[in-house]
Design a protein around this motif. Structure first.
Motif, PDB file in Angstrom:
ATOM      1  N   TRP A 151      -8.484   5.092   9.925  1.00  0.00           N
ATOM      2  CA  TRP A 151      -9.712   4.739  10.623  1.00  0.00           C
ATOM      3  C   TRP A 151     -10.808   4.492   9.584  1.00  0.00           C
ATOM      4  O   TRP A 151     -11.217   5.412   8.886  1.00  0.00           O
TER       5      TRP A 151
ATOM      6  N   PRO B  26      -4.879  10.003   9.461  1.00  0.00           N
ATOM      7  CA  PRO B  26      -4.445  10.429  10.805  1.00  0.00           C
ATOM      8  C   PRO B  26      -4.511  11.935  11.051  1.00  0.00           C
ATOM      9  O   PRO B  26      -4.750  12.349  12.176  1.00  0.00           O
ATOM     10  N   ASN B  27      -4.316  12.748  10.005  1.00  0.00           N
ATOM     11  CA  ASN B  27      -4.371  14.199  10.248  1.00  0.00           C
ATOM     12  C   ASN B  27      -5.760  14.650  10.695  1.00  0.00           C
ATOM     13  O   ASN B  27      -5.934  15.746  11.206  1.00  0.00           O
TER      14      ASN B  27
ATOM     15  N   ILE C 134      -5.714  12.056  14.806  1.00  0.00           N
ATOM     16  CA  ILE C 134      -4.631  11.843  15.781  1.00  0.00           C
ATOM     17  C   ILE C 134      -4.618  12.955  16.842  1.00  0.00           C
ATOM     18  O   ILE C 134      -4.455  12.702  18.034  1.00  0.00           O
ATOM     19  N   GLU C 135      -4.876  14.198  16.372  1.00  0.00           N
ATOM     20  CA  GLU C 135      -4.896  15.315  17.307  1.00  0.00           C
ATOM     21  C   GLU C 135      -6.013  15.133  18.343  1.00  0.00           C
ATOM     22  O   GLU C 135      -5.799  15.321  19.541  1.00  0.00           O
TER      23      GLU C 135
ATOM     24  N   ALA D 131      -7.336  12.345  19.186  1.00  0.00           N
ATOM     25  CA  ALA D 131      -6.951  11.210  20.027  1.00  0.00           C
ATOM     26  C   ALA D 131      -5.970  11.645  21.108  1.00  0.00           C
ATOM     27  O   ALA D 131      -6.017  11.148  22.237  1.00  0.00           O
ATOM     28  N   GLU D 132      -5.115  12.598  20.758  1.00  0.00           N
ATOM     29  CA  GLU D 132      -4.162  13.106  21.742  1.00  0.00           C
ATOM     30  C   GLU D 132      -4.873  13.931  22.810  1.00  0.00           C
ATOM     31  O   GLU D 132      -4.645  13.766  23.997  1.00  0.00           O
TER      32      GLU D 132
ATOM     33  N   ILE E   6      -5.152   8.327  22.472  1.00  0.00           N
ATOM     34  CA  ILE E   6      -3.968   8.011  21.677  1.00  0.00           C
ATOM     35  C   ILE E   6      -3.141   6.866  22.272  1.00  0.00           C
ATOM     36  O   ILE E   6      -2.556   6.079  21.524  1.00  0.00           O
TER      37      ILE E   6
ATOM     38  N   GLY F 143      -2.283   3.822  20.119  1.00  0.00           N
ATOM     39  CA  GLY F 143      -0.864   3.561  19.907  1.00  0.00           C
ATOM     40  C   GLY F 143      -0.472   2.148  20.303  1.00  0.00           C
ATOM     41  O   GLY F 143       0.354   1.513  19.641  1.00  0.00           O
TER      42      GLY F 143
ATOM     43  N   SER G 257       3.422   8.331  19.841  1.00  0.00           N
ATOM     44  CA  SER G 257       2.932   9.663  20.199  1.00  0.00           C
ATOM     45  C   SER G 257       3.660  10.113  21.464  1.00  0.00           C
ATOM     46  O   SER G 257       4.243   9.289  22.182  1.00  0.00           O
TER      47      SER G 257
END
Ligand code: C2E
Ligand code: MG
Ligand code: MG
Ligand code: MG
Length: 287
Positions: free
Chosen positions: A64, A74-75, A78-79, A81-82, A87, A91, A120
């Motif tokens: 990003w 992403p670390n 991504i969480e 986003a989930e 996500i 995705g 994901s």
């Protein structure tokens, strides 16, 4: 005195917590705009065939490009986003962008590459996944065999659902890979039932490969298991020549890791491709 100290700690603690949630909220607001504002980018990490020394694929990894915070990995998102459900949108963008890029590369005349995309859990469970992938393949005119979908063992816990989705995806002609293999909780039973193409040995096994004999034995066992099931094996996180040598000795098929290349932007990848191929050969020659 002890009491006031305790109170201070409590104040600091809540302030931290508040800061954290404000940070998170800010990030969430920004992330909602990220796709629309074209701030997401894919970087591509080469996957090298151990036998031919050729680059046969790339893994697409999302980053990003935040307007003020810089490049975020992403670390860091991504969480979030989930948690927020963003996500699935991210995705879907990733799948489309990866297919567009791969088609562009093919049209530019470089040897065809397989492009691997991480799915994901939410994407995998979304009912329109198969149709979405199908539409993107039609839209981008990418030959399905050049798209690899990476899932993890934990995503495939609902056995009946997973086998159904994977079979539908296979019918489209795409490839399926199990990412981070060996770190999930699932039984090995699914391996013989699911229509899979690749196993990716998790980095943790590769990292510790030279520490003791047990790690080598685990790698050996995974490769043998995969080959007996007619699956190809990719090792990820390969950083040293020593790791490459061991993986080569036990007939691992493909290697992905900093030893050959970090993930690169599309233009960086294109520019360094000729040099990269020479470098890969040199690494092999190194004693
Ligand atoms: P992953 O799918 O297991 O991807 C491999 C990660 O290992 C990548 O980190 C890659 O940059 C890193 N890596 C590759 N070679 C080496 C090496 O030699 N040494 C070390 N230390 N690391 C190496 P990255 O790009 O930060 O991605 C982390 C994770 O974020 C991915 O793990 C994947 O689970 C997730 N992710 C990345 N892109 C996406 C995406 O588009 N969608 C979803 N859902 N998840 C993604
Ligand atoms: Mg992956
Ligand atoms: Mg992985
Ligand atoms: Mg991983």
């Amino acid at each position: 005195k002890a009491k006031s100290q305790g109170k201070n700690e409590y104040v600091v603690y809540t302030a931290d917590l508040l800061n954290n949630s404000i940070e998170k909220l800010k990030l969430e607001i920004d992330l909602r705009k990220a796709i629309k504002n074209n701030e997401l980018v894919l970087h591509y990490q080469p996957q090298v065939c151990i036998k031919t020394k050729k680059i046969v694929g790339v893994e697409a990894l999302v980053r990003w490009q935040h307007p003020t915070l810089g490049l975020i990995y992403p670390n860091k998102f991504i969480e979030l986003a989930e948690e927020t459900g963003l996500i699935t949108e991210i995705g879907e963008w990733v799948i489309e962008e990866a297919c567009i890029q791969n088609k562009k590369w093919q049209e530019s005349g470089i040897p065809s590459l397989q492009i691997a995309v991480n799915l994901s859990t939410q994407q995998f469970l979304k009912l329109n996944l198969v149709d979405f992938v199908k539409n993107i393949l039609v839209k981008t005119k990418l030959n399905p065999k050049y798209l690899v979908l990476e899932i993890t063992e934990s995503m495939a816990m609902d056995y009946n659902y997973s086998i159904n989705v994977l079979q539908e995806l296979k019918k489209l002609g795409v490839c399926i890979s199990i990412d981070d293999f060996g770190t999930g909780y699932s039984s090995l039973n699914y391996l013989k039932k699911f229509p899979l193409d690749y196993l990716k040995i998790d980095q943790s096994f590769v990292r510790d490969i030279s520490l003791d004999e047990n790690n080598v034995n685990i790698i050996k066992a995974i490769i043998t298991l995969a080959h007996n099931l007619n699956l190809k094996v990719i090792a990820e996180g390969v950083e040293t020549k020593e790791q490459l040598d061991i993986l080569q000795k036990y007939n691992c098929d493909e290697i992905q890791g900093y030893l050959f290349s970090k993930p690169l932007s599309a233009s960086h990848f294109e520019r360094t491709l000729p040099k990269l191929l020479t470098e890969i050969n040199n690494i092999y020659l190194r004693g």
